[in-house]
Design an enzyme around this catalytic site. Structure first.
Site, short mmCIF file in Angstrom:
data_model
loop_
_atom_site.label_atom_id
_atom_site.label_comp_id
_atom_site.label_asym_id
_atom_site.label_seq_id
_atom_site.Cartn_x
_atom_site.Cartn_y
_atom_site.Cartn_z
N ASP B 94 0.85 -1.13 0.14
CA ASP B 94 0.02 -0.17 0.14
C ASP B 94 0.89 1.24 -0.10
O ASP B 94 1.76 1.31 0.85
CB ASP B 94 -1.05 0.07 1.33
N ASP B 96 0.42 5.41 0.38
CA ASP B 96 -0.61 6.29 0.64
C ASP B 96 -0.23 7.69 0.40
O ASP B 96 0.79 7.87 1.20
CB ASP B 96 -1.30 5.83 2.03
N ASP B 288 3.51 1.37 3.21
CA ASP B 288 2.81 1.07 4.71
C ASP B 288 3.17 -0.19 5.26
O ASP B 288 2.86 -1.07 4.57
CB ASP B 288 1.31 1.38 4.72
#
Lengths: 336, 379
Positions: B94, B96, B288
């Site tokens: 991920d 972000d 992440d």
């Protein structure tokens, strides 16, 4: 063409399936262990266990017939001693003994012999495929196979970032390649001992030796108490952030709560620590602490995240006092 | 249900009814599904579907606010966590936009007062609510093109590590827009499925540039002092991270003197170590760590709508040209009247909006976007 190992290999690696095959073919039976000429073997086996439990490597190497039977007797004896911590130490020592031989072999042996070792030990026992670089100096392991094993080592140099990695392969030298499977070898030996069923009437010579060893080893495994003298820097940092009323990430809260639980703080005291958080809600905090303690929800007791994990989450603020620890709970522990 | 939730829900229902972009993940019957509902706390979890058709039927009926699917495969996906019997998990990443510390963020972050819910335009300095004087605020970001470019830059780095170093074929890395302000990656490579959380954490360290030892580059600590000396590792500097850093420092395995001088310049062993740490983190991809190391996560399901924005989590066939504000904006365009909470600037489907009036009539996708962000109410 089937890969063949020499009898010397069986002496050095008596845990190989071929060694068991040798015993079956030679018609070896339990009753033989009470024969007077087995006394020497039983003595060797006891010596091998004592050395292993002391944290050293038993380094005598005899003819393969003797080695294979000694290994079997050692397993039976360790099983009948019935002390799990002693078994763990013994298994690790056996693994280190094999590690020593394997490293020597990988450095010395020719291409065909190396290939046989890879096949019989790395692949048959552990499902690990190993390749050799063109110049023959380094060995290649698939990245996922490497990670699966190395991530359980605590030394920083085993972190994949400190390895030569390319196109899905991790490059290792002979010592490192063998080190990678050592703990699995220990696990293999431990599980063989677990799976073993002892004959109802254990040969007397073994029973006596096992009783003697058990009595000698027992004092080593008494419980030692520890006392916490101060908080580790990661916990201090979290407490400081909390003290300032700033927002602490979820992962840091988890570390703080599990740490406090681990050192024996009460749930009330822990809930109180979170009071300063901007989003503090006593009911929710209490539930979460109880959840981590394993008294609510999933009933799993959470352990304190390891230093490794905290490092990846940017929650580690290590100081020189942290040297040698792998989990915050070990910080500042002094033996009473 | 609030009027806002009704408007969003009806747009989502229409999407799930008409959508063509949802595909079954492999081994769908071994995955756990979950969803959250409008106006309700928590998540309905431990669900299982035999086919994508069955899942879509449930989505049309329930119209959840968010839909998740496990990266893990289980023998019994509907049983409680301890009894599911974990069989492995896809490797996921991920990226972000909000974690990248981009300088543009304050210019498009709208404070919403934690006490009274009043929204204000982006501003610098200490926050004070103009309606109630409250000092605490949640900040809602309307990501801009620079945010998306920032995430794409990290994505390209991640892909480079995965293909060049870890040997995963590019076509086996599926990139998705997350539906709000980032990208998700699903790796289709069975050899990574059995990895436990600890092994994935080591992989995260590799990709993010965490934990590179000075010794790996050949800089060692002299005993008894903080001086450094150089002895290159036997395996050389020609590949992977060592090569990346060597190129950055403009050295190779013959530069003993040059590297020694660099270390000296940085203040010896400790100084070089700190500098190396900084360089490696800068060169790593900002992923992440929680997402990748969680082997029981329910992760946003591709093809579903993200209730933080009303945009879809959708596959990016070409990451470079992908424009989330057009390509992931898939809700209908029936007119919806909204009451603005503050002045807002944004862009959707190629159209720039600068809404300063109290109320506006907008296509459903734009109205839902603002309501999801908490910057407008349904009128």
């Amino acid at each position: 063409m089937p890969i063949r190992l020499g009898t010397g290999d069986l002496a050095r690696y008596p845990f190989l399936n071929e060694a068991g095959e040798y015993l079956r073919q030679s018609g070896f039976g339990w009753e033989e262990l009470d024969r007077p000429d087995m006394k020497d073997i039983i003595e060797r086996a006891a010596d091998r266990i004592r050395t292993g439990v002391d944290g050293s490597v038993y380094d005598k190497l005899d003819r393969y017939e003797t080695e294979i039977i000694t290994f079997l007797v050692t397993l039976i004896m360790v099983k009948s001693i019935g002390m799990e911590p002693a078994l763990k130490k013994y298994a690790l020592a056996e693994a280190r003994r094999a590690e020593k031989f394997l490293t020597e072999d990988l450095k010395k042996q020719n291409e065909a012999q190396k290939r046989a070792l890879f096949e019989k030990i790395f692949y048959d026992l552990f499902g690990l495929v190993i390749d050799v670089t063109e110049d023959g100096r380094l060995f290649k392991v698939k990245a996922a196979d490497y990670l699966m094993r190395s991530s359980h080592f605590h030394e920083q140099e085993w972190k994949m970032i400190n390895r030569l990695v390319s196109k899905g392969q991790v490059y290792l030298d002979a010592d490192e390649t063998v080190r990678l499977v050592r703990s699995e070898l220990a696990v293999l030996i431990t599980s063989r001992v677990h799976a073993m069923s002892l004959p109802p009437a254990l040969p007397q010579a073994i029973r006596e030796k096992a009783d003697e060893l058990r009595a000698a080893l027992a004092p080593h495994y008494e419980y030692r108490a520890h006392a916490v003298t101060e908080y580790p820097p990661c916990v201090m940092h979290a407490l400081e952030v909390m003290g300032k009323g700033e927002n602490l990430p979820h992962s840091a809260r988890l570390m703080l709560a599990t740490y406090m639980l681990a050192i024996g703080k009460s749930k009330n005291e822990i809930v109180e620590m979170f009071k300063n958080a901007p989003d503090y809600n006593e009911r929710i905090t209490r539930y979460q602490v109880e959840h981590l303690a394993g008294t609510k929800g999933s009933r799993t007791k959470y352990s304190v995240p390891s230093c490794d994990k905290l490092r990846t989450e940017n929650l580690c603020f290590a100081t020189s006092d942290c040297a040698g620890i792998i989990n915050p709970v070990q910080f500042g522990r002094r033996r009473k | 249900m609030s009027r806002n939730a009704e408007v969003i829900r009806s747009a989502f229902r229409e999407y799930y009814f008409k959508q063509k972009s949802m595909h079954a993940p492999d081994a769908i019957d071994q995955r756990e599904f979950g969803y959250s509902q409008f106006g309700m706390h928590g998540m309905v979890r431990h669900l299982s579907f035999k086919s994508i058709g069955e899942l879509i039927a449930t989505l049309v009926k329930e119209v959840p606010s968010d839909v998740y699917c496990s990266n893990a495969l289980y023998r019994f996906p509907t049983l409680p966590m301890q009894e599911k019997q974990w069989l492995g998990a896809d490797l996921i990443f991920d990226i972000d936009g909000k974690d990248l510390g981009l300088p543009c963020v304050p210019s498009h972050s709208y404070p919403i007062c934690a006490a009274c819910g009043h929204a204000s335009p982006p501003g610098d300095g200490d926050y004070s609510c103009s309606a109630c004087g409250g000092k605490k605020a949640d900040r809602v970001s309307i990501p801009c093109g620079k945010c998306i470019d920032g995430s794409k830059k990290e994505a390209r780095r991640l892909i480079d590590f995965m293909t060049e170093d870890l040997g995963v074929e590019r076509q086996n890395i599926d990139a998705y827009f997350s539906g709000n302000n980032g990208f998700h990656f699903h790796v289709r490579d069975d050899s990574y499925r059995p990895l436990d959380s600890q092994a994935r954490s080591d992989l995260v360290g590799y990709i993010a540039g965490i934990g590179l030892l000075a010794e790996s580059m050949g800089v060692r600590k002299a005993s008894g002092s903080d001086e450094a000396f150089v002895k290159f590792p036997k395996s050389g500097l020609a590949l992977g991270w060592r090569k990346r850093v060597a190129d950055k420092l403009k050295i190779d395995a013959a530069s003993i003197i040059k590297l020694g001088n660099i270390a000296k310049e940085k203040g010896g062993y400790a100084g070089f170590k700190a500098e190396l740490d900084r360089i490696a983190r800068e060169m790593g991809a900002r992923i992440d760590p929680q997402v990748t190391t969680d082997v029981h996560r329910v992760f946003r399901m591709p093809g579903t709508i993200n209730s933080k924005s009303g945009l879809a989590k959708i596959k990016c066939d070409d990451l470079d040209s992908f424009d989330p504000f057009t390509d992931a904006c898939l809700l209908g365009s029936a007119k919806v009247r909204v009451k603005m909470k503050t002045q807002v600037k944004f862009r959707l489907k190629g159209e720039h909006y600068n809404l300063s009036k109290e109320s506006a009539e907008l296509p459903a996708y734009a109205a839902v976007y603002l309501i999801c962000k908490g910057l407008a109410d349904s009128a």
